[in-house]
Design an enzyme around this catalytic site. Sequence first.
Site, mmCIF file in Angstrom:
data_model
loop_
_atom_site.group_PDB
_atom_site.id
_atom_site.type_symbol
_atom_site.label_atom_id
_atom_site.label_comp_id
_atom_site.label_asym_id
_atom_site.label_seq_id
_atom_site.Cartn_x
_atom_site.Cartn_y
_atom_site.Cartn_z
ATOM 1 N N CYS A 92 0.832 -1.205 0.000
ATOM 2 C CA CYS A 92 0.000 0.000 0.000
ATOM 3 C C CYS A 92 0.871 1.262 0.000
ATOM 4 O O CYS A 92 1.520 1.553 -1.002
ATOM 5 C CB CYS A 92 -1.008 -0.036 1.137
ATOM 6 S SG CYS A 92 -2.399 1.089 0.874
ATOM 7 N N HIS A 169 -3.801 -5.690 0.411
ATOM 8 C CA HIS A 169 -3.425 -5.872 1.820
ATOM 9 C C HIS A 169 -3.587 -7.335 2.245
ATOM 10 O O HIS A 169 -4.400 -7.636 3.128
ATOM 11 C CB HIS A 169 -4.289 -4.994 2.722
ATOM 12 C CG HIS A 169 -3.825 -3.587 2.862
ATOM 13 N ND1 HIS A 169 -2.702 -3.247 3.593
ATOM 14 C CD2 HIS A 169 -4.323 -2.433 2.363
ATOM 15 C CE1 HIS A 169 -2.530 -1.928 3.554
ATOM 16 N NE2 HIS A 169 -3.494 -1.412 2.809
ATOM 17 N N GLU A 171 -1.705 -8.889 4.116
ATOM 18 C CA GLU A 171 -1.217 -8.998 5.504
ATOM 19 C C GLU A 171 -2.256 -8.604 6.541
ATOM 20 O O GLU A 171 -2.107 -8.890 7.732
ATOM 21 C CB GLU A 171 0.032 -8.123 5.679
ATOM 22 C CG GLU A 171 -0.196 -6.674 6.056
ATOM 23 C CD GLU A 171 -0.922 -5.794 5.020
ATOM 24 O OE1 GLU A 171 -1.167 -4.621 5.328
ATOM 25 O OE2 GLU A 171 -1.245 -6.295 3.923
#
Length: 227
Positions: A92, A169, A171
């Site tokens: 990001c 994203h 994670e």
Amino acid sequence: MPLMQVLVLENSPLAPIGHFGAWLRATRGASLRIEPGPALTPDQAEGPLPEADLLVTLGSPKAAYDPDDWIAAQKRLLARWIAADRPVIGICFGAQMIASAIGGSVSALGVFHEGWMETQHAPSALWRGPWVRWHGDHVTVPEGTEVLARSEDTIQAFRHRRALGVQLHPEADAGCVGAWLGFTPAERLAAKGLAPEALLEQTRSRDGSYAAQREALFAEMLDLVGV
């Protein structure tokens, strides 16, 4: 001795390394050194490159075009790291920083990507997702950069030498999404048909059910940077 030394630039406490860090420790025996991105000084950015097998730079509510000194310092560090042909993954804001460091650009998209979203143009079903997205910026990358995925008129993943940027994203866990929901206008979510509690519950469920997809994507991300 750990099998891998990973330097993590945590650019905001709202965006920790989450699932990715847990996977690196479990599968690669990685030792993670987590440093606050905003603590980076210009002198550190120009000094000897840190000792690490992989650099990971993470998300932030800040923008890569903000005038903060630490943002400029991190761009310089990333530019030197990439020029030295060392592996780096940016997620990001981290991806936007890599784009800036390699001579690309970052600008406001005019809309926000939020929630679990499929990637329209992706190299495989794995990259297509859906994956969590939570950003409002557009990146351009210089000639010679491989664009891996695009969606909603902006690049979602790219590779330049041993640098990989992903605006997705993978994670993010439910704790991350819950924190981001707290800073997201409810009316903006409602306009997209997103209910905060339903989105959070969906993420809690996928924290478990998406484990295989996440792990496969993380492995592919490391392959792309040659780790």
